[in-house]
Design a protein around this motif. Structure first.
Motif, PDB file in Angstrom:
ATOM      1  N   ILE A   7      -7.289   3.401  -8.077  1.00 39.94           N
ATOM      2  CA  ILE A   7      -7.243   3.099  -6.695  1.00 39.94           C
ATOM      3  C   ILE A   7      -8.388   4.042  -6.183  1.00 39.94           C
ATOM      4  N   LYS A  10     -11.731   3.050  -6.410  1.00 36.85           N
ATOM      5  CA  LYS A  10     -12.269   1.906  -5.560  1.00 36.85           C
ATOM      6  C   LYS A  10     -12.568   2.414  -4.006  1.00 36.85           C
ATOM      7  N   GLU A  81      -4.727  -3.286   4.433  1.00 33.38           N
ATOM      8  CA  GLU A  81      -4.519  -4.166   3.287  1.00 33.38           C
ATOM      9  C   GLU A  81      -3.343  -5.156   3.575  1.00 33.38           C
ATOM     10  N   GLY A  84      -5.000  -7.947   5.560  1.00 30.33           N
ATOM     11  CA  GLY A  84      -6.006  -8.639   4.914  1.00 30.33           C
ATOM     12  C   GLY A  84      -5.283  -9.564   3.603  1.00 30.33           C
ATOM     13  N   THR A  86      -4.163  -8.420   0.889  1.00 33.84           N
ATOM     14  CA  THR A  86      -4.365  -7.867  -0.428  1.00 33.84           C
ATOM     15  C   THR A  86      -3.088  -6.749  -0.830  1.00 33.84           C
ATOM     16  N   LEU A  88       0.259  -7.359  -0.536  1.00 32.69           N
ATOM     17  CA  LEU A  88       0.960  -8.228  -1.108  1.00 32.69           C
ATOM     18  C   LEU A  88       0.648  -8.477  -2.843  1.00 32.69           C
ATOM     19  N   LEU A  89      -0.460  -8.651  -2.981  1.00 27.61           N
ATOM     20  CA  LEU A  89      -1.120  -8.970  -4.415  1.00 27.61           C
ATOM     21  C   LEU A  89      -0.761  -7.592  -5.022  1.00 27.61           C
ATOM     22  N   LEU A  90      -1.424  -6.622  -4.639  1.00 31.16           N
ATOM     23  CA  LEU A  90      -1.466  -5.164  -5.172  1.00 31.16           C
ATOM     24  C   LEU A  90      -0.116  -4.448  -5.628  1.00 31.16           C
ATOM     25  N   LEU A  91       0.942  -4.929  -4.653  1.00 33.59           N
ATOM     26  CA  LEU A  91       2.447  -4.488  -5.055  1.00 33.59           C
ATOM     27  C   LEU A  91       3.055  -5.326  -6.066  1.00 33.59           C
ATOM     28  N   THR A  92       2.404  -6.397  -6.707  1.00 34.12           N
ATOM     29  CA  THR A  92       2.827  -7.089  -7.758  1.00 34.12           C
ATOM     30  C   THR A  92       2.113  -6.851  -9.006  1.00 34.12           C
ATOM     31  N   TYR A  93       1.204  -5.790  -8.844  1.00 33.72           N
ATOM     32  CA  TYR A  93       0.632  -5.150 -10.250  1.00 33.72           C
ATOM     33  C   TYR A  93       1.381  -4.124 -10.496  1.00 33.72           C
ATOM     34  N   ILE A 275       7.233  -5.903   2.941  1.00 34.94           N
ATOM     35  CA  ILE A 275       6.120  -6.587   2.696  1.00 34.94           C
ATOM     36  C   ILE A 275       6.367  -8.081   2.939  1.00 34.94           C
TER      37      ILE A 275
END
Lengths: 275, 305
Positions: A7, A10, A81, A84, A86, A88-93, A275
Motif C-alpha cells: 500500500i 502505491k 478512496e 472513488g 475503490t 469497497l474493493l480494497l477491503l474485500t482483498y 462501508i
C-alpha cells in the motif's frame, strides 16, 4: 507487513506520478535557500548572515507551511478512496483496515520525509559550500534538528488529516475540516493563549502555563528549533512563556505523541466507519 | 461454501434483511435476484465480511467472513466497479494482483481473456463503462478464486461480452468454484444458474432450482398450437374438457396447463387435431420473478392503492 508495504509503495509512486514529491521538495528548497540568503534583506543586507537567524526565520515560515502541505496531501486518504469507489474493493482483498491505514500513512510519511531531507538538505548543502565563515558541524546539527522536527511536524498533521478523513463521509467536508484544523493550531491557538495570559493577569500558575504549549504541535516544533539557539533570540509572543520549560527530550517526545495519538484515533474512527 | 442462517440486518432503525437463510455449495451457481433495495448488495457485503450481521450467523468458506486471509480465495465484482483513474489497466491489475498475492504472470492472460490487451496501457479514466466492467471482472478472477461474487456483472457489456462472461462462469463452475450472480436483469441468465433466490424487501421470497420454483409457483405452461384446421370446431368440442383453451389469432390456439398434465394433454390433442406446429412456452425466470415479487405484501398494498 508486506501488505502495508504494498500500500505504501502505491502511495509513494502516486506521489511521484502526480508530482507532489517534486513540488514539495522544490518548495522546501527554494524557501530555505531564499531565507538563508535574502532573509536579512529587510535590514539592508543581502547575503548569508548566520545559521541561527536562518533557522529562526525558516522555523516560523515552515510552521505555517508544513501543516498546510501535510493536510493537503492526506485529507482525502480514506474519504477519497471511499468516494472513488475503490475503498469497497480494497477491503474485500486480503488486508485489514489497519494495514490500509498504516500503509497509506507510511507512504505519505515517506513522501514528506524525503521532501524535507532533499529540500532543506539542499539548502544546508548550499550553505556549507557557498557561505563563508560557517562551522560545518554547526550547520549540520542545526539543519539536522530542523529536518527531523519538520518531518515529525509533517507526520503529526498527516495523522490529523487521516483522522479527519476517517471521520467524514464527503471529501469536501474533509477539506473544510482540515483547513479549520490548520487555522486552529497555526493561528488561533497562540492568540488564545496570549489572551488567556493577559486576561488572568498572572493569576495562572507560572509552572502550568508553559505546558499548555504542548497542546499544539506547531508550538512544540518552534520550541525545539528555537530553544536550541543561544539566548532564545527568535522567540516572541506566546512562545516566550515556554522559554523556561525544563524540557529537551520531552519536546521531541511531545511531538512524537502528536503523531501517534491522532493516528490511533484515526484507526478507531476507520474501524467504525460503515462501508 | 456459504452459509447464512437467520440473518437480520438493520441500517439505523430500518430493517434491510429479515431472517435470511441461504446456502451455496461447491460448483454451484446461485442467482440472487431482487428489485433495487431488496437487500442483494447487503447480502453480498455480509458474505464478504464488510458488514457484521445484527442477528444470525454467516459462514464464508466455512469460516467467519471477517478473517482477512480467507479473502485470497474470494473474487468480488462490485456493482459499478471503480478504479484509480490515473493508473492504466495493466498497472491497476498488477497492483491488485500484488495485494491478492496472485502470480503476476496471471495479469497479462487475464487482460487478454477479458479483451483489454490493446487498452492495457491506457489510463482507466479513458475507459468506457463496459471496459471498466471487464477490468473489474479481471480483478475478480485474480488468484483463481474458489468463491466468486458478481454484482450486476453484465451491466454495460455488449451481447458478445455478456456471452463471454457466461461462458466464463460455466467454466469456473466446472472447476468447482461457487458463484453468486446478483442481478435485476434476468433474460439470458437462466441456462447458467443452478438455483435462484428471489429477494423482496429484505425477505427471501423463493429459493430453489427453476423446476422447483415453477412447481412452487404453479405457473402455467402454455402450449400454442398453430395452423389448426377447423379451429372453431375444435374450440367448441374441447372447451368443456379444457377450460384454459383460448383462440389466439386466426389459426392458433393457446392452452394453459401444468407440468403434470402437459404430456398427457399433448398426446390427446395431437391425435385428434390437425396442427402445423406446437410451441411449448415454459414460464421463464422473469415470469417466476414477477409471480414471487407480486406475492410480496408491500407490493400488493401498492397495487391496491
Amino acid at each position: 507487513m508486506s501488505q502495508i508495504w504494498r500500500i505504501a509503495q502505491k502511495e509513494v509512486s502516486d506521489g511521484l506520478r502526480n508530482r507532489w514529491l517534486l513540488a514539495i521538495t522544490m518548495t522546501f528548497a527554494i524557501l530555505a535557500i531564499g531565507i538563508a540568503w535574502f532573509g536579512s534583506a529587510a535590514s539592508g543586507e543581502i547575503g548569508f548572515s548566520n545559521v541561527e537567524t536562518t533557522i529562526a526565520s525558516l522555523t516560523s515560515l515552515a510552521s505555517f507551511l508544513i501543516p498546510l502541505i501535510a493536510l493537503l496531501v492526506a485529507y482525502d486518504a480514506i474519504v477519497g478512496e471511499d468516494e472513488g469507489g475503490t475503498l469497497l474493493l480494497l477491503l474485500t482483498y486480503p488486508l485489514s483496515r489497519m494495514h490500509l491505514l498504516i500503509g497509506k500513512f507510511c507512504g505519505h510519511s515517506i513522501i514528506l520525509g524525503l521532501a524535507a531531507v532533499a529540500g532543506f538538505g539542499s539548502a544546508a548543502l548550499a550553505i556549507v559550500v557557498f557561505a563563508e565563515g560557517v562551522v560545518v558541524s554547526e550547520v549540520l546539527a542545526a539543519f539536522g534538528r530542523f529536518i527531523l522536527s519538520s518531518t515529525l511536524l509533517g507526520w503529526s498533521f498527516l495523522a490529523l488529516a487521516y483522522l479527519v478523513s476517517a471521520l467524514v463521509t464527503e471529501k469536501k467536508r474533509a477539506a473544510g475540516l482540515a483547513l479549520s484544523i490548520w487555522f486552529l493550531f497555526v493561528l488561533v491557538f497562540d492568540l488564545a493563549l496570549l489572551a488567556l495570559l493577559t486576561s488572568t493577569e498572572g493569576g495562572m500558575s507560572p509552572e502550568t502555563l508553559p505546558w499548555l504549549l504542548m497542546l499544539n504541535p506547531t508550538d512544540i516544533y518552534r520550541l525545539i528549533n528555537l530553544a536550541a539557539m543561544n539566548g532564545f533570540g527568535g522567540v516572541s509572543g506566546a512562545l516566550a512563556i515556554g522559554a523556561d520549560l525544563p524540557l529537551t527530550h520531552g519536546l521531541w517526545l511531545g511531538l512524537a505523541v502528536w503523531v501517534a495519538a491522532p493516528l490511533l484515533l484515526a484507526h478507531v474512527a476507520f474501524m467504525r466507519r460503515a462501508i | 461454501m456459504i452459509h447464512l442462517e437467520g440473518v437480520s440486518q438493520y441500517y439505523g432503525r430500518h430493517q434491510v434483511l429479515h431472517d435470511l437463510n441461504l446456502t451455496l455449495g461447491e460448483g454451484e451457481v446461485l442467482g440472487l435476484f431482487g428489485h433495487n433495495g431488496a437487500g442483494k448488495t447487503t447480502t453480498i457485503k455480509l458474505i464478504l465480511g464488510l458488514l457484521r450481521p445484527d442477528r444470525g450467523n454467516v459462514l464464508t468458506l466455512g469460516r467467519s467472513p471477517n478473517q482477512v486471509d480467507m479473502r485470497r480465495q474470494i473474487g468480488y465484482l462490485p456493482e459499478n466497479v471503480m478504479f484509480y483513474p490515473q493508473l492504466s489497466g495493466l498497472e491497476t491489475l498488477r497492483y491488485f494482483a500484488r495485494l491478492k498475492q496472485a502470480p503476476l504472470t496471471q495479469v497479462k492472460s487475464l487482460l487478454e481473456q477479458v479483451g483489454l490487451s490493446e487498452a492495457a496501457n491506457q489510463k482507466v479514466k479513458t475507459y468506457s463503462k463496459g471496459m471498466r466492467q471487464r477490468l473489474g471482472l479481471a480483478q475478480a478472477l485474480l488468484g483463481e478464486p474458489r468463491l466468486l461474487l458478481l454484482d450486476e456483472p453484465t451491466v454495460g457489456l455488449d451481447p458478445i461480452a455478456t456471452a463471454d462472461l457466461y461462458e466464463l462462469v460455466d467454466g469456473l463452475r466446472r472447476q468447482g468454484a461457487g458463484i453468486i450472480l446478483c442481478s435485476h436483469v434476468l433474460p439470458g441468465v437462466e441456462p447458467h444458474i443452478d438455483r435462484a433466490a428471489i429477494l423482496g424487501h429484505g425477505r427471501l421470497r423463493a429459493e430453489g432450482s427453476l423446476g422447483e420454483l415453477r412447481r412452487q409457483a404453479q405457473a402455467p405452461i402454455r402450449l400454442r398450437l398453430s395452423g389448426v384446421k377447423h379451429r372453431d370446431q375444435c374450440l367448441e368440442r374441447w372447451k368443456d374438457q379444457i377450460p384454459d383453451m383460448r383462440p389466439v389469432n386466426a389459426h392458433s390456439l393457446e392452452i394453459a396447463t401444468d407440468a403434470q398434465h402437459k404430456l398427457e394433454l399433448l398426446k390427446v390433442l395431437l391425435t385428434s387435431i390437425q396442427v402445423e406446429d406446437v410451441d411449448i412456452h415454459q414460464p421463464g425466470l422473469e415470469d417466476l420473478y414477477r409471480y414471487f415479487i407480486a406475492d410480496d405484501p408491500a407490493q400488493i398494498k401498492e397495487t391496491q392503492q
